[in-house]
Scaffold this motif. Structure first.
Motif, short mmCIF file in Angstrom:
data_model
loop_
_atom_site.label_atom_id
_atom_site.label_comp_id
_atom_site.label_asym_id
_atom_site.label_seq_id
_atom_site.Cartn_x
_atom_site.Cartn_y
_atom_site.Cartn_z
N ILE A 353 0.17 -0.76 -3.08
CA ILE A 353 0.14 -1.87 -4.05
C ILE A 353 0.25 -3.21 -3.33
CG2 ILE A 353 1.27 -2.87 -6.06
CD1 ILE A 353 2.07 -0.09 -6.91
N GLU A 354 1.05 -3.29 -2.27
CA GLU A 354 1.11 -4.53 -1.50
C GLU A 354 -0.27 -4.90 -0.96
OE1 GLU A 354 5.32 -2.83 -0.80
OE2 GLU A 354 3.33 -2.11 -1.31
N ARG A 355 -1.00 -3.91 -0.47
CA ARG A 355 -2.33 -4.17 0.07
C ARG A 355 -3.28 -4.66 -1.02
NH1 ARG A 355 -3.82 -1.27 5.01
NH2 ARG A 355 -1.95 -0.45 6.01
N VAL A 356 -3.17 -4.05 -2.19
CA VAL A 356 -4.02 -4.46 -3.31
C VAL A 356 -3.71 -5.90 -3.73
CG1 VAL A 356 -4.47 -4.05 -5.76
CG2 VAL A 356 -4.41 -2.13 -4.16
N VAL A 357 -2.43 -6.20 -3.86
CA VAL A 357 -2.01 -7.55 -4.27
C VAL A 357 -2.50 -8.58 -3.25
CG1 VAL A 357 0.01 -9.05 -4.53
CG2 VAL A 357 -0.05 -6.80 -5.64
N ARG A 358 -2.35 -8.27 -1.98
CA ARG A 358 -2.78 -9.20 -0.93
C ARG A 358 -4.30 -9.40 -0.96
NH1 ARG A 358 -0.88 -6.53 3.18
NH2 ARG A 358 1.20 -7.34 2.80
N HIS A 359 -5.03 -8.30 -1.17
CA HIS A 359 -6.50 -8.40 -1.20
C HIS A 359 -6.96 -9.24 -2.39
CE1 HIS A 359 -10.42 -6.36 0.08
NE2 HIS A 359 -10.76 -7.21 -0.87
N PHE A 360 -6.38 -9.01 -3.55
CA PHE A 360 -6.76 -9.80 -4.72
C PHE A 360 -6.45 -11.28 -4.50
CE2 PHE A 360 -6.91 -6.21 -7.97
CZ PHE A 360 -8.22 -6.46 -8.32
N ALA A 361 -5.33 -11.56 -3.85
CA ALA A 361 -4.94 -12.96 -3.62
C ALA A 361 -5.95 -13.67 -2.73
CB ALA A 361 -3.55 -13.02 -3.00
N GLN A 362 -6.65 -12.92 -1.88
CA GLN A 362 -7.59 -13.52 -0.94
C GLN A 362 -9.04 -13.40 -1.39
OE1 GLN A 362 -6.67 -11.34 2.62
NE2 GLN A 362 -4.67 -12.29 2.89
N VAL A 368 -13.32 -8.50 -9.40
CA VAL A 368 -12.36 -8.13 -10.45
C VAL A 368 -11.83 -6.72 -10.26
CG1 VAL A 368 -13.49 -9.67 -12.08
CG2 VAL A 368 -14.14 -7.25 -12.04
N CYS A 369 -12.38 -5.99 -9.30
CA CYS A 369 -11.96 -4.60 -9.10
C CYS A 369 -11.91 -4.29 -7.61
CB CYS A 369 -12.94 -3.65 -9.80
SG CYS A 369 -12.54 -1.89 -9.61
N LEU A 370 -10.90 -3.53 -7.23
CA LEU A 370 -10.78 -3.04 -5.86
C LEU A 370 -10.74 -1.51 -5.90
CD1 LEU A 370 -8.02 -5.42 -4.43
CD2 LEU A 370 -10.51 -5.66 -4.25
N GLN A 371 -11.55 -0.90 -5.07
CA GLN A 371 -11.59 0.56 -4.97
C GLN A 371 -10.98 0.98 -3.64
OE1 GLN A 371 -12.97 3.41 -6.99
NE2 GLN A 371 -11.59 4.25 -5.45
N GLY A 372 -9.98 1.85 -3.69
CA GLY A 372 -9.38 2.36 -2.47
C GLY A 372 -10.13 3.58 -1.96
N VAL A 373 -9.78 4.00 -0.77
CA VAL A 373 -10.38 5.18 -0.14
C VAL A 373 -9.69 6.43 -0.68
CG1 VAL A 373 -10.71 6.40 2.05
CG2 VAL A 373 -11.04 3.91 1.93
N LEU A 374 -10.48 7.44 -0.99
CA LEU A 374 -9.94 8.73 -1.41
C LEU A 374 -10.15 9.75 -0.29
CD1 LEU A 374 -11.18 8.91 -5.12
CD2 LEU A 374 -9.09 7.92 -4.20
N ASP A 375 -9.14 10.55 -0.07
CA ASP A 375 -9.19 11.57 0.97
C ASP A 375 -8.44 12.79 0.44
OD1 ASP A 375 -9.60 12.91 3.36
OD2 ASP A 375 -8.93 11.24 4.61
#
Length: 625
Positions: A353-362, A368-375
């Motif tokens: 969640i920290e990574r998501v928040v930081r990415h949205f801030a930048q 409007v959407c961020l997709q993470g990696v699935l493994d």
């Protein structure tokens, strides 16, 4: 604590704001927290955008009932127990349900001209009072627990909320209009086409060969474009990002976890969620389950949920029990600025969640959407799980990265995607009837002019390693792709205008390429008979020149696939999968059965959700927390 007494309510005046004792002082005086705990909570509040009470609850020093009592002492407001005190549904009709949900308040009692409205946040009540000025009532607050307010809203407005959850998306971009009568025409067209091919087999076979080759070219070009964009970006020097925003800018984040008949997964799920490092006072995890799902309810009843995890039950309506419908319903009860989705078996990285928040801030405003990696955490279970892991790594670590970089339509992965919540509401949430609601949402956000970016974080899932469950899961995905393609191609010129030529071609390449590669694979198998000098139905329509060209095309496709797969699993922790890349051509034929199962269901039962059972594999492949 001030006890509620309706007869003496008129004499119970709230304490003016300027005369109120600080909430922390009330708790210290009551002996519920120590001075050092208060000091630490105030320090946390200096950079967490959260009420002091939520921080204290998240730290485990008090419970929400303690906070409610302290608020009563601080404000002079009385406490209402919405579970035991009657509430008239008629009073609630003075405002639409959206108003009560947005403010997390609900009318509780009417005493002549006085309307008592229950709230858990008296500090925000002036805005509520102002909005209710035109109702003719003198609006006064009483205190109530937030979960009781949510439950009361859900009970009173169960029917309209359930209906809204099924129809959030505009009809022209939804498949809910696919009633049996509307599917008769396409079914008859397929039958007629099959009859025409039977009457003119040579022409029909030539058409199928052309379609198979075109779908192969489309999908190969998409994969190759994704690969090249990924490699180019990897070789470039990454630009320096702006430094992260200071901690006080951290937003409130809601995460939905849809559950359905999950008996084995509950304990593991809660354990994984506890590993999250994002401030719990800013975290709102919602376990979404169906009202009729006794299995999951009984399982969760045996688990001690932390204060930052709650449940939302979706009322039954019309027999539809799909994941997107459940999420649409729960969306109304989410409070976060950012909203994410995880599946029941997911194991997200602790700092995700920290990574998501930081990415949205930048990120730019149109992201409007961020997709993470699935493994997968169980690649060593058997051969099928190894191949599934190679496939997932190829898609999420290479191709999708390149597709997003090129600005093409990104079909979302169903989990580990995060939205700016206001934009998700603007898009209408999910199509409740689409069984791959994620891919459909990715198309709709692109049509609206928004973008999806990949975020550098991984969620580990359970690879479906058993043959028939794999086919069932893949058939649901392929059926959803078929539905999504047909819905958005109802008006192809409008789709072209919305997406632009480049994205439109990418849309065609993904959906036609994916579907065609499975449905038309038997045609390509006949080609290999001809290639090896055996008798084949294709002999009358394939000249030597065409055969050589197709051989070159197929070799290019296989080399491209092998290169992507090898690159995707070249990292140290996945390098043991490299030898299994050579077996991938033996893995994909299972998808043909899944594709024809999907085609059959598309005609007869397009909204059927073929449930994947979780909790069947060990988690030995999970990285250490």
């Amino acid at each position: 604590m001030v006890q509620l007494n309706l007869q003496h309510f008129a004499r119970a005046a709230p304490i003016p704001a300027q005369a109120r004792k600080p909430l922390g002082a009330c708790l210290v005086d009551q002996g519920l927290i120590t001075r050092s705990q208060l000091d630490e909570a105030l320090f946390l509040q200096s950079w967490q955008r959260a009420p002091l009470g939520e921080i204290l609850v998240a730290e485990g020093w008090v419970n929400r009932q303690d906070i409610l009592g302290a608020l009563s002492e601080q404000t002079g407001l009385q406490i209402a127990d919405l579970n035991t005190s009657p509430l008239s549904p008629k009073i609630c009709q003075i405002q639409p349900v959206d108003f009560w949900l947005a403010h997390n308040v609900i009318p509780w009692q009417r005493l002549g001209p006085i309307l008592l409205v229950a709230t858990a946040r008296p500090d925000l009540f002036p805005a509520v009072r102002k909005s209710l000025e035109g109702t003719g009532y003198t609006v006064m607050p009483v205190l109530a627990a937030a979960d009781q307010i949510d439950a009361t809203i859900a009970r009173i407005f169960a029917s309209p909320l359930a209906k809204a959850a099924e129809a959030r998306v505009d009809l022209e971009q939804s498949c809910r209009s696919w009633i049996p009568r509307s599917r008769t025409g396409p079914a008859l067209a397929l039958i007629g086409l099959a009859g025409l091919f039977a009457a003119f087999p040579t022409i029909g076979l030539a058409v199928l060969v052309a379609a198979a080759v075109i779908s192969l070219i489309l999908f190969m070009c998409l994969r190759l474009a994704g690969l090249l964009a990924f490699v180019w970006q990897s070789l470039k020097h990454r630009p320096d990002f702006r430094p992260p925003d200071p901690p006080h800018a951290s937003p409130f984040v809601s995460i939905m976890v849809p559950l359905y008949r999950e008996r084995e997964i509950a304990d593991a799920l809660i354990c994984r969620l506890r590993r999250l490092t994002y401030p719990k006072a800013l975290l709102d995890v919602i376990l979404v389950l169906e009202e009729t799902d006794e299995v999951t309810r009984a399982t969760l009843a045996q688990v001690d949920l932390p204060s930052w995890i709650r449940t939302v039950e979706v009322p039954e309506l019309n027999g539809l029990t799909t994941k997107p419908r459940a999420m649409n319903y729960a969306l109304d009860f989410c409070r976060g600025d950012i909203l994410g989705v995880w599946d029941a078996e997911d194991a997200p990285q602790p700092d995700q969640i920290e990574r998501v928040v930081r990415h949205f801030a930048q990120a730019d405003e149109d992201v409007v959407c961020l997709q993470g990696v699935l493994d997968y955490y169980n690649p060593r279970t058997n051969w099928r799980s190894r191949c599934f892991t190679i496939e997932y790594n190829s898609w999420f670590r290479v191709i999708l990265q390149g597709i997003a970089r090129l600005g093409l339509v990104v079909p979302l992965g169903g989990t580990t995607f995060f939205f700016r919540r206001d934009k998700l509401l603007e898009l209408g949430g999910w199509d409740a009837h689409n069984v791959t609601e994620d891919a459909d949402l990715g198309v709709r956000l692109s049509r609206a002019g928004y973008r999806t970016e990949m975020v550098d974080t991984t969620t580990f899932e359970e690879a479906n390693f058993r043959a028939w469950p794999w086919v069932r899961q893949r058939s649901r995905w392929l059926k959803g792709f078929m539905v999504t393609y047909l819905v958005h191609m109802r008006a192809p010129l409008r789709l072209l205008r919305d997406l632009g030529a480049f994205r439109f071609l990418g849309f065609q390449a993904f959906f036609l390429g994916t579907i065609g590669q499975f449905l038309l694979a038997p045609v390509l198998w006949m080609f290999w008979l001809t290639s090896f000098g055996l008798t084949s139905p294709l002999d009358p329509i394939l000249s030597d020149t065409v055969l050589l060209v197709l051989i070159g095309l197929f070799l290019c496709a296989e080399i491209t696939n092998a290169a992507i797969s090898a690159l995707a699993v070249s990292a140290r922790e996945r390098r043991f999968l490299l030898p299994w890349v050579l077996t991938m051509p033996l893995y994909f034929p299972m998808g043909i059965l899944a594709a024809y199962k999907a085609l059959w269901e598309l005609v007869l039962n397009p909204f059927f959700w073929d449930k994947t059972q979780h909790g069947q594999a060990s988690e030995e492949g999970l990285p250490p927390a």
